[in-house]
Design a protein around this motif. Structure first.
Motif, mmCIF file in Angstrom:
data_model
loop_
_atom_site.group_PDB
_atom_site.id
_atom_site.type_symbol
_atom_site.label_atom_id
_atom_site.label_comp_id
_atom_site.label_asym_id
_atom_site.label_seq_id
_atom_site.Cartn_x
_atom_site.Cartn_y
_atom_site.Cartn_z
ATOM 1 N N THR A 1 -2.607 7.188 0.279
ATOM 2 C CA THR A 1 -3.663 6.652 -0.626
ATOM 3 C C THR A 1 -5.009 7.260 0.261
ATOM 4 O O THR A 1 -5.417 6.785 1.089
ATOM 5 C CB THR A 1 -3.801 5.156 -1.017
ATOM 6 N N GLU B 1 11.251 2.540 -1.649
ATOM 7 C CA GLU B 1 10.716 1.630 -0.568
ATOM 8 C C GLU B 1 10.228 0.267 -0.839
ATOM 9 O O GLU B 1 10.086 -0.432 0.023
ATOM 10 C CB GLU B 1 9.726 2.514 0.208
ATOM 11 N N LEU C 1 -7.588 4.713 2.260
ATOM 12 C CA LEU C 1 -6.958 3.639 2.389
ATOM 13 C C LEU C 1 -7.471 2.785 3.476
ATOM 14 O O LEU C 1 -7.836 1.637 3.743
ATOM 15 C CB LEU C 1 -5.417 3.636 2.574
ATOM 16 N N VAL D 1 0.803 -6.099 6.234
ATOM 17 C CA VAL D 1 0.668 -4.665 5.364
ATOM 18 C C VAL D 1 1.822 -4.117 5.304
ATOM 19 O O VAL D 1 2.672 -3.861 6.458
ATOM 20 C CB VAL D 1 -0.242 -3.712 6.237
ATOM 21 N N GLU E 1 4.130 -0.691 3.775
ATOM 22 C CA GLU E 1 3.944 0.576 3.289
ATOM 23 C C GLU E 1 5.072 0.868 2.122
ATOM 24 O O GLU E 1 6.357 0.712 2.635
ATOM 25 C CB GLU E 1 4.026 1.457 4.322
ATOM 26 N N VAL F 1 0.801 -1.220 0.040
ATOM 27 C CA VAL F 1 -0.020 -0.008 0.007
ATOM 28 C C VAL F 1 0.801 1.228 0.202
ATOM 29 O O VAL F 1 2.022 1.359 0.320
ATOM 30 C CB VAL F 1 -0.894 0.114 1.239
ATOM 31 N N ASN F 2 0.153 2.170 -0.461
ATOM 32 C CA ASN F 2 0.934 3.514 -0.488
ATOM 33 C C ASN F 2 -0.025 4.124 0.765
ATOM 34 O O ASN F 2 -1.136 4.334 0.716
ATOM 35 C CB ASN F 2 0.471 4.451 -1.800
ATOM 36 N N PRO F 3 0.777 4.539 1.868
ATOM 37 C CA PRO F 3 0.008 5.155 3.101
ATOM 38 C C PRO F 3 -0.701 6.405 2.728
ATOM 39 O O PRO F 3 -1.567 6.869 3.578
ATOM 40 C CB PRO F 3 1.239 5.205 4.225
ATOM 41 N N GLY G 1 5.606 4.325 0.181
ATOM 42 C CA GLY G 1 5.161 5.446 -0.014
ATOM 43 C C GLY G 1 6.170 6.164 -0.973
ATOM 44 O O GLY G 1 5.614 7.344 -1.556
ATOM 45 N N ALA H 1 10.316 -3.547 1.163
ATOM 46 C CA ALA H 1 9.020 -3.958 1.501
ATOM 47 C C ALA H 1 9.289 -5.442 0.824
ATOM 48 O O ALA H 1 8.683 -6.427 1.333
ATOM 49 C CB ALA H 1 7.913 -3.546 0.463
#
Length: 330
Positions: A176, A207, A179, A199, A201, A172-174, A203, A211
């Motif tokens: 968003t 990064e 979200l 989860v 992140e 995920v892009n925090p 961003g 991940a």
């Protein structure tokens, strides 16, 4: 006979002159000017989508270069530029502004409260863009792709594709918008399916490797990509390659991600959404008020499966899943 012939010629000549004068007297056709505000114009998907939008306009009688001018502005992936670009379109006095995406819509809304805006975001009510789906209020209407609700169905399909699945990494892009609702829906569905969600992140593009390392260290068995245009979608190629290298099945949101080599996607048709923008533009140019045009939700969602990717991963997909697919890439 000669007089009749001369008279007929005179009448015809006068008729031609009258029609010519009448044509000259017709007011020129109005040339409409609209704006298109984009977060990104990535070659991966932007051109076919913009062509779908233009085709939708042509079907309604609007032709670029004849009775329509489209002012395109793209932030090229740098959302901090969107407010200034939206302000440019306001200065150009466009009649309608089309602003698809979670960042473009709010930027357009901040720039003007008078120019009608056609947006596409997952939850415009939560973002404060509209009062309700049925009665938007203000100067915004458009479509909602309902991604907050769709993620649960996506997770179910991933589990159906890989029945023994127990651990899923969620990228995920925090930043968003919306979200929180997506993660809430995912968590509830994961609880029912007996899945553990991890989860991670992302961003910024730099990064992603961190991940990847974290999900490998945790022993995650699949990847769930929470789509958004500013960071995640631009990393599709790297995610696809990583998933292939480590034999990880992955669920995506858009068809183009599966065409790039991803395993499967479930979501609305992007070209279909862009064609629908044309409907709203037409209504607004003809005098409809955005406050009175209900925000629509996609009528159809498409399941796309890349069978070549499944085979490369060593997966044998259940026939029942393949029968559900709207398209199977072989």
């Amino acid at each position: 006979m000669q007089r009749r012939t001369v008279g007929l010629v005179v009448i015809l000549a006068l008729g031609v002159v009258w029609w010519a004068l009448a044509a000259d007297a017709q007011p020129p056709k109005k040339v409409h000017r609209i704006g298109m505000l984009l977060s990104s114009a990535s070659a991966l998907w932007a051109h076919p989508l913009l062509e779908a939008f233009r085709q939708g306009l042509r079907d309604l009688g609007y032709v670029e270069g004849q009775n329509l001018v489209i002012e395109y502005r793209s932030a090229e992936g740098h959302d901090e530029r969107l407010p200034a670009l939206a302000a440019e379109l306001v200065q150009l006095q466009v009649e309608v502004m089309v602003a698809p995406g979670p960042s473009a819509g709010p930027a357009a809304h901040h720039a003007t409260r008078t120019i009608p805006i056609v947006m596409a975001v997952s939850d415009p009510v939560e973002q404060g863009l509209i009062a309700s789906f049925a009665h938007p209020g203000g100067n915004i209407t458009g479509v909602s792709n309902l991604s907050a609700e769709l993620v649960g169905k996506q997770l179910e399909l991933l589990k159906e594709a890989v029945p023994p699945l127990a651990r899923v990494a969620v990228l995920v892009n925090p930043a968003t918008p919306g979200l929180r609702l997506r993660l809430q829906s995912l968590t509830e569905t994961a609880r029912v399916l007996g899945l553990h969600l991890h989860v991670l992140e992302v961003g910024r593009p730099d990064e992603l490797e961190q991940a990847f390392a974290a999900l490998l260290h945790a022993g995650d068995e699949a990847v769930f990509v929470v789509s958004e245009p500013n960071v995640i979608e631009g990393l599709t190629g790297r995610i696809v390659v990583f998933a292939a290298q480590h034999r990880l099945p992955a669920m995506y949101y858009w068809k183009f991600e599966v065409e790039a080599g991803g395993l499967m996607s479930y979501g609305p048709s992007l070209p279909g959404l862009y064609r629908r923008f044309a409907y709203f533009v037409d209504r607004l140019l003809k005098g409809a008020k955005p406050a009175d045009l209900p925000v629509e939700q996609p009528m159809k969602y498409e399941l796309v499966i890349n069978l070549k990717t499944a085979q490369a991963l060593g997966l044998t997909l259940p026939p029942t899943l393949l029968l559900q697919a709207d398209e199977v890439i072989r």
